[in-house]
Write a protein that holds these residues in place. Structure first.
Motif, mmCIF file in Angstrom:
data_model
loop_
_atom_site.group_PDB
_atom_site.id
_atom_site.type_symbol
_atom_site.label_atom_id
_atom_site.label_comp_id
_atom_site.label_asym_id
_atom_site.label_seq_id
_atom_site.Cartn_x
_atom_site.Cartn_y
_atom_site.Cartn_z
ATOM 1 N N UNK A 26 16.734 62.675 44.272
ATOM 2 C CA UNK A 26 15.671 63.755 43.243
ATOM 3 C C UNK A 26 14.409 63.015 43.877
ATOM 4 N N UNK A 27 14.258 61.879 44.285
ATOM 5 C CA UNK A 27 12.739 61.372 44.270
ATOM 6 C C UNK A 27 12.120 62.190 46.489
ATOM 7 N N UNK A 68 13.590 51.741 41.075
ATOM 8 C CA UNK A 68 14.682 53.442 40.627
ATOM 9 C C UNK A 68 14.271 54.064 38.792
ATOM 10 N N UNK A 69 14.792 55.034 38.481
ATOM 11 C CA UNK A 69 14.882 55.529 37.386
ATOM 12 C C UNK A 69 15.432 56.598 36.961
ATOM 13 N N UNK A 70 16.592 55.285 35.930
ATOM 14 C CA UNK A 70 18.099 56.360 35.927
ATOM 15 C C UNK A 70 17.683 57.472 34.651
ATOM 16 N N UNK A 71 16.427 57.147 34.101
ATOM 17 C CA UNK A 71 16.371 58.381 32.865
ATOM 18 C C UNK A 71 15.317 59.842 33.369
ATOM 19 N N UNK A 72 14.619 59.984 34.330
ATOM 20 C CA UNK A 72 13.756 60.802 35.510
ATOM 21 C C UNK A 72 15.951 61.019 36.087
ATOM 22 N N UNK A 73 16.467 60.325 36.363
ATOM 23 C CA UNK A 73 17.506 61.002 37.520
ATOM 24 C C UNK A 73 18.237 61.903 36.522
ATOM 25 N N UNK A 128 19.302 65.921 36.491
ATOM 26 C CA UNK A 128 20.307 66.560 37.301
ATOM 27 C C UNK A 128 20.571 67.590 35.815
ATOM 28 N N UNK A 129 19.582 67.586 34.711
ATOM 29 C CA UNK A 129 20.113 68.412 33.349
ATOM 30 C C UNK A 129 19.212 69.547 33.736
#
Length: 498
Positions: free
Chosen positions: A16-17, A73-78, A82-83
């Motif tokens: 994603x990044x 890392x940015x779990x919320x952005x991941x 993905x959505x």
């Protein structure tokens, strides 16, 4: 048979990044998790070739590779990305969800019946791999009969993988046990016993698995083989359709409350029309100043999105309630909706239609004024007594028994209520029989068949005598079926406890 496609995106946070920032493509990049000692969570191939490993402290990783580009890392952005990818993947299936993981990196698509639109599953798989790769992602994809099998093959098998229907056990046999989504402690226990592959685990006696390794292992096996279903939660959550109204000063005037209900039904009409939905159930809250809110519910026999019709049902339902305290706010919510069916409108209509359509409107009006349990229908069920071979259930959203579960025989109170409903007699009076003779008929018992329906399980007893009423003698206490001979021939007489 159900078919599922799993799209696994390895190292999704890094993908994603790099996808969002194209300048990082081809460079040594690593992500770290913030903490007392920041550690590397995932790194690119170039960084791994230089000696950077997940779990390594950031300071050590920079000492190994000075030009390493380290990002937090940015779990919320991941998850958000993905959505968005899941919505893009709805071109292959209308039902797309994220894998049930703490940090999801996979998409699950229910493609049951969708392969025909792509001229076969093989064409669908090739097209999905090509288009997702062209979009800049690195996918691993697999088709299988269940979510567990598709997830296992996409993560630990050779991809792209197209498993024929019914061949999940053969395809999973050579995969490691981690493909069953088992916790690390369970994997360690199995490894100590020399069990490293799914095939070796399947060779064990099924009855010994829960006792030795826990019920989770057996559940994961059944999920992978399709014996136990798994729910695929769509990533696109439906829009909550509701309308709220707050008063500057609390009021208990019926005219004002009915006006607010009219305006609220008009507000929910727009999102319903935009999504081509119709209301099946409405929930309405009236909030007081100090007392708990008043909650009412309106169910529809046939879905409708006509605001005037919905307002009329709400008015009728509100008339049955008592407003004990002035209302400060009103909230109307669509609790259940269904797709709006096509209807033929009036070309030269005289006024607006209120959604009244014969019997469905009558059922809605009666249920709103008398209560949903007062408007019932008869459902036939299996019962050894004909007069009990039916059940009365509400017309609006009746309770549907589970598939494969036999209907439960009513208790004494329910049976007494059914007797009164059928016969019109009060409690304690005998039930009217199915047939009446003009005068008493003497019967002669030829043979007795033991009934499996006796609650005490005792032996059936012989009976002969004259039936002068129904019932008159104590034969009804025996609880058996008797074959009797009469002048008209042979018949079956049911002697059971009433």
């Amino acid at each position: 048979m159900r078919r599922v496609m799993c799209v696994y995106l390895p190292a999704w946070p890094l993908q994603r990044l790099v996808h969002d920032q194209g300048k990082l493509r081809g460079k040594a990049v690593a992500l770290f998790r913030a903490g007392r000692v920041p550690q590397i969570t995932v790194c690119s191939r170039r960084a791994a070739a230089a000696g950077v490993r997940p779990g390594m402290p950031v300071a050590e990783a920079r000492a190994v590779l000075p030009q390493l580009d380290v990002r937090e890392e940015d779990p919320q952005a991941d998850v958000r990305a993905l959505r968005r990818l899941a919505q893009w993947a709805e071109r292959y299936s209308p039902l797309v969800g994220l894998a049930d993981e703490p940090a999801p990196q996979s998409l699950l698509l229910d493609i049951t019946g969708c392969a025909a639109c792509f001229h076969g599953e093989d064409n669908l798989l090739r097209r999905a791999v090509r288009e997702i790769t062209e979009a800049g992602w690195v996918p691993r994809m697999a088709f299988a009969d269940s979510i567990g099998a598709a997830w296992a093959l996409a993560h630990h098998g050779r991809t792209p993988c197209l498993t024929p229907p019914g061949a999940a056990a053969m395809a999973l046999g050579d995969l490691p046990l981690a493909a069953l989504r088992l916790p690390p402690k369970t994997l360690e226990d199995l490894a100590q016993l020399g069990i490293a592959r799914i095939g070796a685990l399947l060779a064990l006696p099924r009855s010994d698995i829960p006792a030795r390794f826990g019920a989770l292992v057996l559940r994961r096996i059944d999920q992978a083989l399709g014996r136990q279903p798994e729910i695929l939660v769509p990533s696109r959550t439906p829009e909550e359709i509701e309308a709220s109204w707050s008063f500057e000063y609390p009021t208990d005037r019926w005219q004002v409350l009915n006006y607010v209900l009219d305006r609220s039904t008009e507000r929910i009409h727009q999102p319903l029309e935009r999504q081509n939905l119709a209301v099946r159930k409405l929930e309405n809250w009236f909030y007081h100043v100090s007392k708990p809110p008043l909650w009412i519910e309106v169910g529809l026999y046939k879905p409708s999105n006509c605001p005037q019709y919905l307002a009329m049902l709400l008015h009728a339902r509100l008339e049955r309630e008592r407003i004990e305290e002035p209302v400060r706010a009103v909230r109307l919510r669509v609790a259940d909706a269904a797709a709006l069916t096509d209807q033929q409108p009036e070309f030269f209509g005289q006024g607006e239609s209120h959604g009244l359509e014969g019997a469905s409107a009558l059922v809605d009006c009666l249920s709103g004024r008398l209560g949903a349990r007062a408007v019932t229908r008869v459902r036939l069920v299996e019962d050894f007594q004909p007069e009990y071979a039916c059940r009365f259930e509400p017309l609006i959203q009746p309770e549907i028994p589970k598939q494969g579960t036999p209907p439960r025989r009513p208790g004494k109170a329910q049976r007494r209520q059914q007797k009164d409903r059928w016969s019109g007699s009060g409690p304690g009076q005998p039930l009217r029989p199915l047939r009446l003779w003009p005068r008493p008929v003497r019967i002669e018992v030829m043979s007795v068949v033991r009934s499996a329906l006796r609650p005490d399980g005792g032996e059936a007893r012989t009976f002969s005598g004259t039936i002068t009423s129904w019932p008159r003698t104590r034969a009804h206490d025996y609880g058996f079926f008797a074959a009797a001979r009469m002048d008209a021939g042979i018949c079956m007489v049911a002697l059971t406890e009433w």
